[in-house]
Write an enzyme that holds these catalytic residues in place. Structure first.
Site, mmCIF file in Angstrom:
data_model
loop_
_atom_site.group_PDB
_atom_site.id
_atom_site.type_symbol
_atom_site.label_atom_id
_atom_site.label_comp_id
_atom_site.label_asym_id
_atom_site.label_seq_id
_atom_site.Cartn_x
_atom_site.Cartn_y
_atom_site.Cartn_z
ATOM 1 N N GLU A 91 28.047 3.193 20.260
ATOM 2 C CA GLU A 91 27.342 2.069 20.885
ATOM 3 C C GLU A 91 27.047 2.361 22.357
ATOM 4 O O GLU A 91 25.961 2.089 22.859
ATOM 5 C CB GLU A 91 28.183 0.793 20.796
ATOM 6 N N HIS A 149 11.635 2.092 6.589
ATOM 7 C CA HIS A 149 11.720 0.668 6.964
ATOM 8 C C HIS A 149 13.137 0.126 6.779
ATOM 9 O O HIS A 149 13.322 -1.072 6.586
ATOM 10 C CB HIS A 149 10.734 -0.194 6.156
ATOM 11 N N LYS A 207 39.750 -5.489 13.501
ATOM 12 C CA LYS A 207 38.546 -4.768 13.895
ATOM 13 C C LYS A 207 38.801 -3.303 14.244
ATOM 14 O O LYS A 207 39.816 -2.937 14.802
ATOM 15 C CB LYS A 207 37.887 -5.428 15.115
ATOM 16 N N SER A 250 39.717 -4.665 18.806
ATOM 17 C CA SER A 250 39.301 -5.926 19.421
ATOM 18 C C SER A 250 40.518 -6.618 20.005
ATOM 19 O O SER A 250 41.610 -6.548 19.442
ATOM 20 C CB SER A 250 38.655 -6.818 18.362
#
Ligand code: ARG
Length: 458
Positions: free
Chosen positions: A289, A155, A282, A276
């Site tokens: 992704e 979980h 970043k 970024s």
């Protein structure tokens, strides 16, 4: 005039031409189309259907087209519809009317089926290579981090500590199943359709066996209708790709989580991360992704092909031309994903120091305390309840289980002794799980040996 123009007196509508033409995407079949045509031409001669000179001239012409294609010197025409008719038109321009003999005892229906079998065979072999490279990268990462303990989750809540190597190896087992699935697809592909002609076979005394032998197939389609309408091997390929993307996507989700500041388990190398345009600090995990994001299109291609096939009467229907873009795109999506993930895994840094602090104020040894009480004679359910109370006590005191005094523990269960503290450190928790397939270093070392043997890795 079109190759099939004899019975037509009007030109094709321009939009019809664009709509029905497949040269924009089936051009990549050209090397396979030529190989198949060469085998066919050779067989036509050995079967006495064309002369050896005619066969020679056709084969020389085809070889020349392949060379020029590889050098980027072939011009394809939309009104030649597909790769098969473009090749035939170019061959005719080059060697004259004898080119017209190549299509004896053959139809584009069995020709395209053969081309797709040849293409798919290479595609699956390339996928197997890609899978093996990722298996290797994960096995190496496991071997290099056999001492690193991480929280294991259910979980996405901390459950029990595990070896990071154990976690990596779980993906290698998935990839081993993927590899076996792909080998099954290779077996499905190993069936030669040429000679079915349009749908019913041919009146010429061909040797399908000779073509199969030259092209490395061990079986023939024994039903001409099945030969030209079967796309099951492409469904198999898409299913194998879709399942593999499920595995890769799960791995990617973890890489994204692990590289976040909140987890802080890994840092992707600069070469495998992106920045970024507004936030200078970043470092984004774009590759995992995107692999995660591209999984959907591979699923989509599987469903699309199922849907194309479900209502088709035998034998060939133009709908079958829709088999190509989806499988091409699926393979073009999976291949770089495998390579990029292997590279990401090979170059990422595991943040050992950060992970060493992961178990401060952590309760993932609670099951071990319950198991300790069971060994003292408590039924597991009762032990579970006692440890639940101790967890609650510890949270109240702002500590963890090992931070409770012995007297506090004995207040909940008088059987508890000083040796309770031996079972609580995460290292002890790991080492205690020595059951086969478990996370103890001894079990993981056995697992490593087994997976390397089964994957044939060094
Ligand atoms: N481009 C076609 C395909 O990909 C080749 C077969 C065409 N056959 C036909 N009878 N129109 O399916």
């Amino acid at each position: 005039m079109k190759l099939w123009g004899g019975r037509f007196s009007e030109d094709t509508n321009q939009l019809v031409l664009q709509y029905t033409s497949s040269i924009g995407f089936d051009v990549r079949l050209l090397p396979y189309d030529i190989r198949g045509s060469i085998a066919h031409a050779r067989m036509l001669a050995t079967s006495g259907i064309i002369t050896p000179e005619e066969s020679r001239s056709i084969i020389d012409g085809l070889e020349g087209i392949l060379r020029d294609y590889e050098a980027g010197q072939i011009e394809f025409r939309l009104d030649d519809e597909d790769v098969h008719m473009n090749v035939e038109r170019i061959l005719t321009e080059r060697i004259g009317q004898v080119a017209g003999k190549l299509h004896t005892a053959r139809s584009r229906n069995d020709q395209v089926a053969l081309d797709m079998h040849l293409w798919a065979r290479d595609a699956v072999k390339a996928l197997i290579d890609g899978v093996r490279k990722l298996q290797q990268a994960l096995v190496e990462a496991a071997e290099a981090h056999l001492d690193v303990i991480v929280p294991g989750f259910t979980h996405l809540q901390r459950a029990q500590p595990i070896l990071l190597a154990h976690h990596f190896l779980a993906y290698v087992w998935m990839l081993l199943r993927d590899e076996r699935r792909l080998r099954g697809v290779l077996d499905e592909i190993d069936q030669m359709p040429l000679g079915a002609a349009a749908l019913a076979g041919t009146t010429f005394p061909i040797s399908r066996e000779a073509v199969a032998e030259e092209l490395g197939f061990s079986r023939l389609y024994e039903n001409s209708l099945d030969a030209v309408s079967d796309r099951d091997y492409l469904l198999g390929l898409l299913f194998a790709c879709a399942t593999m993307m499920t595995h890769l996507s799960r791995l990617c989700e973890e890489l994204v989580l692990w590289s976040s500041e909140e987890f802080g388990w890994i840092e992707l190398s600069d070469a495998y991360a992106t920045g970024s345009s507004i936030m200078p600090q970043k470092k984004n995990p774009d590759v995992p992704e995107l692999v995660r994001g591209k999984t959907g299109r591979v699923y989509g291609h599987l469903i699309a092909l199922f849907t194309v096939l479900k209502g088709l009467p035998l034998a060939y229907n133009k709908d079958l031309q829709e088999d190509k873009e989806g499988v091409f795109d699926a393979v073009d999506t999976v291949l770089p994903a495998l390579e990029l993930l292997a590279g990401s895994i090979q170059t990422m840094r595991i943040k050992r120091d950060r992970l060493a602090r992961a178990f401060v104020s952590d309760f993932s040894n609670a099951t071990d305390l319950a198991d300790y009480l069971v060994r003292l004679g408590l039924p597991f359910r009762e032990a579970h309840a006692v440890v639940g109370q101790l967890v609650s006590d510890a949270i109240g005191k702002g500590t963890n289980l090992a931070g409770l005094a012995l007297t506090d523990m004995q207040a909940r269960c008088p059987l508890i002794q000083e040796d309770v503290y031996d079972v609580l450190p995460e290292r002890a928790v790991i080492e205690a799980r020595a059951s086969r397939g478990g996370t103890a270093p001894s079990a993981v070392r056995l697992q490593l040996a087994l997976i390397k043997e089964q994957c044939g890795l060094s």
